[in-house]
Motif scaffolding. Structure first.
Motif, mmCIF file in Angstrom:
data_model
loop_
_atom_site.group_PDB
_atom_site.id
_atom_site.type_symbol
_atom_site.label_atom_id
_atom_site.label_comp_id
_atom_site.label_asym_id
_atom_site.label_seq_id
_atom_site.Cartn_x
_atom_site.Cartn_y
_atom_site.Cartn_z
ATOM 1 N N ASN A 9 0.839 -1.189 0.000
ATOM 2 C CA ASN A 9 0.000 0.000 0.000
ATOM 3 C C ASN A 9 0.877 1.242 0.000
ATOM 4 N N LYS A 10 0.329 2.358 -0.475
ATOM 5 C CA LYS A 10 1.020 3.630 -0.428
ATOM 6 C C LYS A 10 0.171 4.597 0.393
ATOM 7 N N VAL A 11 0.765 5.129 1.453
ATOM 8 C CA VAL A 11 0.115 6.117 2.313
ATOM 9 C C VAL A 11 0.913 7.394 2.149
ATOM 10 N N SER A 12 0.327 8.394 1.501
ATOM 11 C CA SER A 12 1.097 9.569 1.131
ATOM 12 C C SER A 12 0.283 10.849 1.286
ATOM 13 N N GLY A 13 0.932 11.894 1.835
ATOM 14 C CA GLY A 13 0.340 13.224 1.875
ATOM 15 C C GLY A 13 -0.801 13.401 2.848
ATOM 16 N N ASN A 14 -0.848 12.601 3.897
ATOM 17 C CA ASN A 14 -1.926 12.710 4.883
ATOM 18 C C ASN A 14 -1.504 13.533 6.086
ATOM 19 N N ASN A 15 -2.490 14.120 6.753
ATOM 20 C CA ASN A 15 -2.281 14.831 7.997
ATOM 21 C C ASN A 15 -3.182 14.173 9.040
ATOM 22 N N THR A 16 -2.583 13.484 10.006
ATOM 23 C CA THR A 16 -3.365 12.844 11.055
ATOM 24 C C THR A 16 -3.099 13.578 12.358
ATOM 25 N N SER A 17 -4.167 13.996 13.038
ATOM 26 C CA SER A 17 -3.984 14.718 14.295
ATOM 27 C C SER A 17 -5.163 14.451 15.221
ATOM 28 N N GLY A 18 -4.849 14.439 16.520
ATOM 29 C CA GLY A 18 -5.884 14.325 17.539
ATOM 30 C C GLY A 18 -6.517 12.955 17.693
ATOM 31 N N ASN A 19 -5.931 11.914 17.121
ATOM 32 C CA ASN A 19 -6.471 10.567 17.315
ATOM 33 C C ASN A 19 -6.155 10.077 18.726
ATOM 34 N N GLY A 45 3.030 8.609 16.690
ATOM 35 C CA GLY A 45 2.703 9.319 15.461
ATOM 36 C C GLY A 45 2.559 8.348 14.306
ATOM 37 N N ILE A 46 3.626 7.574 14.038
ATOM 38 C CA ILE A 46 3.622 6.563 12.983
ATOM 39 C C ILE A 46 4.216 5.285 13.568
ATOM 40 N N ASN A 47 3.476 4.189 13.433
ATOM 41 C CA ASN A 47 3.844 2.929 14.071
ATOM 42 C C ASN A 47 3.833 1.810 13.037
#
Length: 142
Positions: A9-19, A45-47
């Protein structure tokens, strides 16, 4: 954002906050995680959970509750990422044959900015090159 038991998979250009948990969590092999920002998430943040041959590049993890980058597995590549102001460590690697190059980690609160969970033997089990860390354990991390 979770990818579980999935490959390529490709995960690109995302903004994840407040999870409440991780900003981005990968459990699988040969995934690409590029150009993402993980800010203010409750856990990491990234796992990468036990995946192999994943490539993480150009990501930023700031102000997360635990690690900025928490990497477990074999032959993963962590390149040109930034981790600042996270609750424990900036970069935490647990595994073998991982390549950690060109990353920056500083100002992380609860531990060293970078840690190899294997301790001094981690410098032989993983390749740490060309990184910039405020603090690190063991001292042989570069």
């Amino acid at each position: 954002f979770v990818i579980e038991l999935s490959k390529k998979n490709k995960v690109s250009g995302n903004n994840t906050s407040g999870n409440l948990d991780e900003g981005i969590q990968i459990q699988g092999d040969k995934n690409r995680v590029t150009g993402n920002t993980a800010t203010g998430n409750g856990d990491d943040g990234i796992n990468v959970v036990g995946g192999d041959k994943n490539k993480l590049s150009g990501n930023t993890a700031t102000g997360n509750g635990e690690e900025g980058f928490d990497i477990a597995g074999t032959k993963n590549t962590l390149r040109d990422n930034t981790a600042t102001g996270n609750g424990t460590r900036g970069i935490d690697v647990d595994g073998t044959k991982n390549k950690i190059t060109g990353n920056t980690a500083s100002g992380n609160i609860g531990g060293p900015d970078a840690i190899d969970a294997a301790g001094p033997s981690g410098c032989r089990r993983n390749k740490w090159r060309g990184n910039t860390f405020g603090t690190r354990f063991p001292d042989c991390l570069k």
